[in-house]
Design a protein around this motif. Structure first.
Motif, PDB file in Angstrom:
ATOM      1  N   ASP A  76      -6.595   1.640  14.334  1.00  0.00           N
ATOM      2  CA  ASP A  76      -8.448   1.618  13.702  1.00  0.00           C
ATOM      3  C   ASP A  76      -9.109   2.950  12.826  1.00  0.00           C
ATOM      4  OD1 ASP A  76      -8.704   2.229  16.009  1.00  0.00           O
ATOM      5  OD2 ASP A  76      -9.490   0.520  16.190  1.00  0.00           O
ATOM      6  N   GLU A 109       1.885   2.734   6.891  1.00  0.00           N
ATOM      7  CA  GLU A 109       0.371   1.870   7.753  1.00  0.00           C
ATOM      8  C   GLU A 109       1.176   2.372   8.824  1.00  0.00           C
ATOM      9  OE1 GLU A 109       0.134  -1.503   6.209  1.00  0.00           O
ATOM     10  OE2 GLU A 109      -0.678  -1.174   4.273  1.00  0.00           O
ATOM     11  N   THR A 166       0.876  -1.117  -0.309  1.00  0.00           N
ATOM     12  CA  THR A 166      -0.094  -0.024  -0.119  1.00  0.00           C
ATOM     13  C   THR A 166       0.775   1.230  -0.124  1.00  0.00           C
ATOM     14  OG1 THR A 166      -1.746  -1.169   1.339  1.00  0.00           O
ATOM     15  CG2 THR A 166      -1.739   0.584   1.021  1.00  0.00           C
ATOM     16  N   GLU A 168      -9.104   6.177  -1.764  1.00  0.00           N
ATOM     17  CA  GLU A 168      -8.986   4.559  -1.546  1.00  0.00           C
ATOM     18  C   GLU A 168      -8.121   3.956  -0.683  1.00  0.00           C
ATOM     19  OE1 GLU A 168      -8.911   4.030  -6.407  1.00  0.00           O
ATOM     20  OE2 GLU A 168     -11.104   5.787  -6.181  1.00  0.00           O
ATOM     21  N   PRO A 227     -18.005   3.088   3.793  1.00  0.00           N
ATOM     22  CA  PRO A 227     -18.796   2.336   4.888  1.00  0.00           C
ATOM     23  C   PRO A 227     -18.495   2.422   6.069  1.00  0.00           C
ATOM     24  CG  PRO A 227     -17.305   1.135   3.825  1.00  0.00           C
ATOM     25  CD  PRO A 227     -16.659   2.668   3.128  1.00  0.00           C
ATOM     26  N   VAL A 228     -18.433   3.908   6.149  1.00  0.00           N
ATOM     27  CA  VAL A 228     -17.468   4.062   8.172  1.00  0.00           C
ATOM     28  C   VAL A 228     -17.114   5.539   7.752  1.00  0.00           C
ATOM     29  CG1 VAL A 228     -15.417   2.135   8.258  1.00  0.00           C
ATOM     30  CG2 VAL A 228     -14.937   4.944   7.177  1.00  0.00           C
ATOM     31  N   LEU A 252      -9.200   4.085   2.770  1.00  0.00           N
ATOM     32  CA  LEU A 252     -10.377   2.652   2.948  1.00  0.00           C
ATOM     33  C   LEU A 252      -9.388   0.936   3.007  1.00  0.00           C
ATOM     34  CD1 LEU A 252     -13.181   4.645   0.829  1.00  0.00           C
ATOM     35  CD2 LEU A 252     -12.932   3.865   3.106  1.00  0.00           C
ATOM     36  N   SER A 253      -8.794   1.193   2.109  1.00  0.00           N
ATOM     37  CA  SER A 253      -7.842  -0.388   1.739  1.00  0.00           C
ATOM     38  C   SER A 253      -7.190  -0.471   3.103  1.00  0.00           C
ATOM     39  CB  SER A 253      -7.019   0.192   1.115  1.00  0.00           C
ATOM     40  OG  SER A 253      -6.005   0.746   1.606  1.00  0.00           O
ATOM     41  N   ARG A 254      -7.602  -0.071   4.242  1.00  0.00           N
ATOM     42  CA  ARG A 254      -7.260  -0.610   6.070  1.00  0.00           C
ATOM     43  C   ARG A 254      -8.527  -0.277   6.795  1.00  0.00           C
ATOM     44  NH1 ARG A 254      -2.493  -0.957   7.499  1.00  0.00           N
ATOM     45  NH2 ARG A 254      -2.609  -0.146   9.472  1.00  0.00           N
ATOM     46  N   ASN A 255      -9.395  -0.808   6.257  1.00  0.00           N
ATOM     47  CA  ASN A 255     -10.412  -1.057   6.709  1.00  0.00           C
ATOM     48  C   ASN A 255     -10.855  -0.340   7.797  1.00  0.00           C
ATOM     49  OD1 ASN A 255     -11.481  -2.975   4.856  1.00  0.00           O
ATOM     50  ND2 ASN A 255     -10.060  -4.434   5.723  1.00  0.00           N
ATOM     51  N   PRO A 256     -10.746   1.350   7.850  1.00  0.00           N
ATOM     52  CA  PRO A 256     -10.453   1.176   9.717  1.00  0.00           C
ATOM     53  C   PRO A 256     -11.787   1.807   9.489  1.00  0.00           C
ATOM     54  CG  PRO A 256     -10.581   3.321   7.415  1.00  0.00           C
ATOM     55  CD  PRO A 256     -10.165   1.700   7.080  1.00  0.00           C
ATOM     56  N   LYS A 257     -11.856   2.162  11.515  1.00  0.00           N
ATOM     57  CA  LYS A 257     -13.698   2.190  11.990  1.00  0.00           C
ATOM     58  C   LYS A 257     -14.171   3.188  11.618  1.00  0.00           C
ATOM     59  CE  LYS A 257     -12.697  -1.482  15.461  1.00  0.00           C
ATOM     60  NZ  LYS A 257     -12.375  -0.776  17.469  1.00  0.00           N
TER      61      LYS A 257
END
Length: 371
Positions: free
Chosen positions: A245, A241, A228, A290, A328-329, A293-298
């Motif tokens: 979260d 990185e 990433t 993008e 989505p967050v 978002l690839s890190r799937n944060p809260k």
């Protein structure tokens, strides 16, 4: 450029510094073979560009080749600090009578190399009291003279006339040669082990100045960025990185660091450092989102103080991503500066009310992440 431990030890050996017997392996069978060649107990060390490997379970011991194979098999399945273990260093297990610390780096304030040493080395060197730390600046015109090395050893409390003291003086002088001849930013040995009458570099950390790599044609090139981070670099974005979260995006290194610090202060855990820079347009901002978002944060905090960066460009990019792929967050945005009102109007159309102050925005981000 950071170098793997085994690479650093190869450099040490090239300069005559004492290192344990061993070599790098890339599969369990080779680990067993090296253990057989050594003929005694071995230590098997994960080769990742990260510290605290021992505490993460990335270092194991084996008494024979079969144990070495089993330990290697286990290590190859690990991830340490987000980094996969793809190579190992298998080397002889040392008798450790005492652990020391040696390093040389650049003191930016003094504009000189500084030698740092301690008679209290090992895993928790960061916690060693200041009174046990020896610091010696080196005049580059003078270099590392014998009397300077003697003084460092004396201040470490190691007898100059002892076999270990004499060996340590030699190691200090040689370490300076490694530092200067390899264009290093950091050369560190932790621990430097006293084993009987011998002093051995049980670990290595070597970082080479990127701007001097053209001179170091014989050194291997190491890609230390994650997949990433490399993608971000290719886009011209500064992205690192982290292990939290909450996604972070800001426009400038200073404001991004301030955002991370403030987020931590209010109980948040940043998932990344992302400096979108000044003047990043819609496309760059969309790609930055993008990446986050690839890190799937809260949740996500976007902190923009627009100068060269136009607030309406940032808002338009955010609205585009939200409409096309969805976010989505929860996202909290602080947006002030150039074209502020136009940007806020665009955000309002997609249901976002921008904040005036960073602290208020960050408090809300933390609240939404951990609600």
């Amino acid at each position: 450029m950071k170098m793997f431990e085994y690479m650093g030890k190869e450099i040490f050996a090239e300069f005559g510094l004492p290192v344990p017997k061993g070599r790098m392996v890339s599969n369990p069978d080779d680990a067993a073979q090296v253990a057989k060649e050594i003929g005694s107990a071995v230590v098997i060390k994960s080769q990742v560009l990260s510290g605290k490997r021992g505490k993460a379970g990335g270092i194991k011991f084996a008494e024979n080749p079969e144990e070495a194979r089993a330990a290697a098999q286990e290590l190859f399945g690990m991830t340490i600090q987000g980094l996969p273990v793809n190579i190992l260093l298998v080397e002889e297990k040392l008798q450790i009578d005492k652990e020391l610390y040696l390093s040389i780096t650049i003191d930016g304030t003094a504009k000189k190399p500084v030698f740092i040493a301690s008679s209290h080395g090992g895993m928790d060197i960061e916690e060693v009291a200041e009174e046990y730390i020896v610091k010696q600046h080196i005049d580059v015109e003078l270099g590392m003279q014998g009397f300077i090395a003697n003084e460092i050893v004396r201040r470490m409390g190691i007898g100059l006339k002892s076999p270990q003291g004499k060996e340590l003086v030699s190691i200090i002088k040689t370490l300076y040669k490694v530092f200067t001849q390899k264009d290093a930013e950091l050369v560190e040995i932790n621990p430097l082990v006293i084993s009987g009458d011998k002093v051995i570099a049980a670990d290595s950390k070597v970082t080479i100045d990127d701007e001097a790599l053209y001179r170091q044609v014989d050194l291997p090139r190491v890609e230390e960025r994650t997949k990433t981070e490399k993608a971000a670099h290719d886009l011209g974005l500064a992205f690192v990185e982290l292990d939290g979260d909450i996604g972070v995006m800001a426009n400038g290194a200073g404001i991004t660091m301030g955002t991370l610090d403030t987020l931590t202060h209010f109980g948040g855990k940043p998932a990344n450092f992302l400096d979108a820079g000044g003047g990043t347009g819609e496309e760059g901002t969309a790609k930055a989102l993008e990446l986050i978002l690839s890190r799937n944060p809260k949740s996500i905090i976007i902190n923009i103080f627009g100068g060269i960066t136009r607030c309406d460009d940032v808002a338009r990019a955010f609205a585009s991503v939200k409409k096309k792929v969805g976010i989505p967050v929860p996202v909290v945005i602080r947006l002030v500066g150039t074209n502020q009102e136009a940007g806020r109007a665009i955000l309002k159309e997609v249901g976002i009310e921008a904040y005036d102050f960073m602290q208020d925005a960050i408090k809300e981000t933390v609240k939404l992440a951990y609600a």
